[in-house]
Design an enzyme around this catalytic site. Structure first.
Site, mmCIF file in Angstrom:
data_model
loop_
_atom_site.group_PDB
_atom_site.id
_atom_site.type_symbol
_atom_site.label_atom_id
_atom_site.label_comp_id
_atom_site.label_asym_id
_atom_site.label_seq_id
_atom_site.Cartn_x
_atom_site.Cartn_y
_atom_site.Cartn_z
ATOM 1 N N ASP A 37 72.632 37.517 55.808
ATOM 2 C CA ASP A 37 73.679 36.520 56.078
ATOM 3 C C ASP A 37 73.066 35.143 55.877
ATOM 4 O O ASP A 37 71.842 34.980 55.909
ATOM 5 C CB ASP A 37 74.197 36.656 57.523
ATOM 6 C CG ASP A 37 75.596 36.087 57.710
ATOM 7 O OD1 ASP A 37 76.544 36.870 57.898
ATOM 8 O OD2 ASP A 37 75.744 34.839 57.676
ATOM 9 N N ASN A 90 80.079 42.084 51.297
ATOM 10 C CA ASN A 90 81.072 41.777 52.341
ATOM 11 C C ASN A 90 81.254 40.282 52.574
ATOM 12 O O ASN A 90 82.359 39.842 52.900
ATOM 13 C CB ASN A 90 80.635 42.460 53.648
ATOM 14 C CG ASN A 90 81.391 41.919 54.843
ATOM 15 O OD1 ASN A 90 82.574 42.217 55.041
ATOM 16 N ND2 ASN A 90 80.730 41.081 55.647
ATOM 17 N N TYR A 157 90.980 31.425 46.701
ATOM 18 C CA TYR A 157 90.691 32.695 47.394
ATOM 19 C C TYR A 157 91.368 33.857 46.673
ATOM 20 O O TYR A 157 90.749 34.891 46.402
ATOM 21 C CB TYR A 157 91.173 32.606 48.846
ATOM 22 C CG TYR A 157 90.837 33.824 49.678
ATOM 23 C CD1 TYR A 157 89.571 33.976 50.240
ATOM 24 C CD2 TYR A 157 91.778 34.821 49.912
ATOM 25 C CE1 TYR A 157 89.256 35.098 51.010
ATOM 26 C CE2 TYR A 157 91.468 35.939 50.684
ATOM 27 C CZ TYR A 157 90.210 36.076 51.231
ATOM 28 O OH TYR A 157 89.907 37.187 51.985
ATOM 29 N N LYS A 161 89.474 36.968 44.781
ATOM 30 C CA LYS A 161 89.614 38.381 45.196
ATOM 31 C C LYS A 161 90.274 39.215 44.093
ATOM 32 O O LYS A 161 89.959 40.396 43.957
ATOM 33 C CB LYS A 161 90.380 38.465 46.517
ATOM 34 C CG LYS A 161 89.656 37.824 47.706
ATOM 35 C CD LYS A 161 88.338 38.513 48.062
ATOM 36 C CE LYS A 161 87.780 38.027 49.409
ATOM 37 N NZ LYS A 161 86.523 38.691 49.788
HETATM 38 N N1 LIG Z 1 89.402 38.631 58.569
HETATM 39 C C1 LIG Z 1 90.375 38.835 57.728
HETATM 40 O O1 LIG Z 1 91.569 38.732 58.087
HETATM 41 C C2 LIG Z 1 90.097 39.244 56.289
HETATM 42 C C3 LIG Z 1 91.148 39.742 55.533
HETATM 43 C C4 LIG Z 1 90.918 40.145 54.234
HETATM 44 C C5 LIG Z 1 89.646 40.082 53.706
HETATM 45 N N2 LIG Z 1 88.626 39.593 54.444
HETATM 46 C C6 LIG Z 1 87.289 39.572 53.820
HETATM 47 O O2 LIG Z 1 86.373 40.290 54.609
HETATM 48 C C7 LIG Z 1 85.055 39.781 54.425
HETATM 49 C C8 LIG Z 1 84.407 39.570 55.777
HETATM 50 O O3 LIG Z 1 85.131 38.578 56.466
HETATM 51 P P1 LIG Z 1 85.227 38.485 58.058
HETATM 52 O O4 LIG Z 1 86.663 38.390 58.371
HETATM 53 O O5 LIG Z 1 84.407 39.531 58.719
HETATM 54 O O6 LIG Z 1 84.629 37.015 58.241
HETATM 55 P P2 LIG Z 1 83.552 36.364 59.230
HETATM 56 O O7 LIG Z 1 83.665 34.908 58.958
HETATM 57 O O8 LIG Z 1 83.678 36.866 60.608
HETATM 58 O O9 LIG Z 1 82.193 36.922 58.606
HETATM 59 C C9 LIG Z 1 81.770 36.562 57.328
HETATM 60 C C10 LIG Z 1 80.257 36.443 57.319
HETATM 61 O O10 LIG Z 1 79.864 35.992 56.008
HETATM 62 C C11 LIG Z 1 78.842 35.034 56.174
HETATM 63 N N3 LIG Z 1 78.765 34.140 55.017
HETATM 64 C C12 LIG Z 1 79.577 33.108 54.688
HETATM 65 N N4 LIG Z 1 79.134 32.514 53.576
HETATM 66 C C13 LIG Z 1 78.015 33.178 53.195
HETATM 67 C C14 LIG Z 1 77.089 33.026 52.133
HETATM 68 N N5 LIG Z 1 77.211 32.033 51.237
HETATM 69 N N6 LIG Z 1 76.068 33.903 52.027
HETATM 70 C C15 LIG Z 1 75.921 34.877 52.941
HETATM 71 N N7 LIG Z 1 76.738 35.065 53.983
HETATM 72 C C16 LIG Z 1 77.776 34.218 54.114
HETATM 73 C C17 LIG Z 1 79.213 34.277 57.447
HETATM 74 O O11 LIG Z 1 78.098 33.606 57.997
HETATM 75 C C18 LIG Z 1 79.737 35.417 58.322
HETATM 76 O O12 LIG Z 1 78.703 35.998 59.104
HETATM 77 C C19 LIG Z 1 85.223 38.504 53.584
HETATM 78 O O13 LIG Z 1 84.870 38.777 52.245
HETATM 79 C C20 LIG Z 1 86.693 38.186 53.700
HETATM 80 O O14 LIG Z 1 87.194 37.499 52.575
HETATM 81 C C21 LIG Z 1 88.810 39.154 55.724
#
Ligand SMILES: NC(=O)c1ccc[n+]([C@@H]2O[C@H](COP(=O)([O-])OP(=O)(O)OC[C@H]3O[C@@H](n4cnc5c(N)ncnc54)[C@H](O)[C@@H]3O)[C@@H](O)[C@H]2O)c1
Length: 253
Positions: A37, A90, A157, A161
């Site tokens: 991360d 992720n 975004y 995706k």
């Molecule tokens: N939460 C939602 O509703 C949702 C819905 C659809 C898709 N997603 C996707 O799921 C994935 C995880 O998201 P989440 O909801 O768990 O988010 P989150 O923000 O809780 O976790 C994301 C993690 O990615 C890390 N991160 C951000 N930029 C980074 C970088 N440049 N390099 C390395 N790490 C980095 C952050 O520090 C964080 O720990 C993402 O790709 C997001 O687009 C989330």
């Protein structure tokens, strides 16, 4: 028998949210986990949680938008554990639902760098290892419902995706069909994580377009970690090139 016994998994964005839940679940299922991360303090917390539970997990700070960090995290998996069996792309960020007219160059470049170019470079480094392994490998891209429809995020975004889903299908149709590397994506809908807190100045038009899609059911990180476990394990041995929707039915109707 645990589902990921003797496997080595590398998970990006593992400090929080779904990535963190995946890291703990994969390790609980017998995998040796390399959790990466950009957020070092979150990784420290994860390391402590894993140690308290007696799980095999190491952490590495890596910014997925930096190629040298990507090379290092892949090297760490191989040098520490001798292989790389499962890569979960992720890590991802969102864009305040900015429409194309509102999105700055900086916003566009940052979203594409983290959500699309990072997974491309990590996958490229991973397949070069996996194609030499007798057991091949598995790549899972954490995409989004935003990768399948027009307004479940802003312009950058949604484009990132959609691109990630295309990358998933291309890799599946090459390395999955002609090789031994399965590649699938997850398309979550709403999931309760820290990502919602990163919305600072939501676009009025982008938000309105999203609101018009009706109430979004909210899942948990654990719900999505179990989907990832299915795609990582041999339970999904015949699944390749799928974009697996996990949105509680939000887009079913
Ligand atoms: N939460 C939602 O509703 C949702 C819905 C659809 C898709 N997603 C996707 O799921 C994935 C995880 O998201 P989440 O909801 O768990 O988010 P989150 O923000 O809780 O976790 C994301 C993690 O990615 C890390 N991160 C951000 N930029 C980074 C970088 N440049 N390099 C390395 N790490 C980095 C952050 O520090 C964080 O720990 C993402 O790709 C997001 O687009 C989330």
């Amino acid at each position: 028998m645990k589902k990921l016994e003797n496997k080595v998994s590398l998970i990006t964005g593992a400090s929080a949210g779904m990535g963190r839940a995946m890291a703990i679940l994969f390790a609980t299922e017998g995998s040796r986990v390399v959790a990466t991360d950009i957020n070092s303090s979150g990784l420290e917390e994860l390391k402590k949680e894993a140690a308290d539970k007696g799980l095999e997990l190491i952490t590495q700070v890596a910014d997925i938008s930096k190629e040298e960090d990507i090379e290092k995290m892949i090297d760490t998996s191989v040098s520490t554990y001798g292989s790389l069996d499962i890569l979960v792309n992720n890590a991802g960020i969102i864009d305040d639902f900015k429409t194309v007219g509102e999105a700055s160059n900086e916003l566009w470049d940052r979203i594409i760098a983290v959500n699309l170019t990072g997974p491309f470079k990590a996958s490229r480094a991973a397949v070069r290892i996996m194609e030499k392994q007798d057991t091949g490998g598995v790549i899972i891209n954490n995409s989004s419902i935003g990768g399948m429809f027009g307004v479940r995020g802003g312009a950058a975004y949604v484009a990132s995706k959609h691109g990630l889903n295309g990358l998933t299908r291309n890799m599946a149709a090459t390395y999955g069909v002609y090789g031994n590397i399965r590649v699938n994506a997850i398309a979550p809908g709403g999931v309760e994580t820290n990502i919602q807190d990163t919305i600072k100045e939501p676009s009025e038009l982008g938000n309105k377009a999203l609101d018009d899609k009706g109430e979004m059911p909210m899942g948990s990180s654990g719900d999505l970690a179990r989907v990832a476990l299915f795609l990582a394990s041999d339970d999904s041995a015949f699944v390749n090139g799928a974009i697996l929707t996990a949105d509680g039915g939000w887009t079913a109707g």
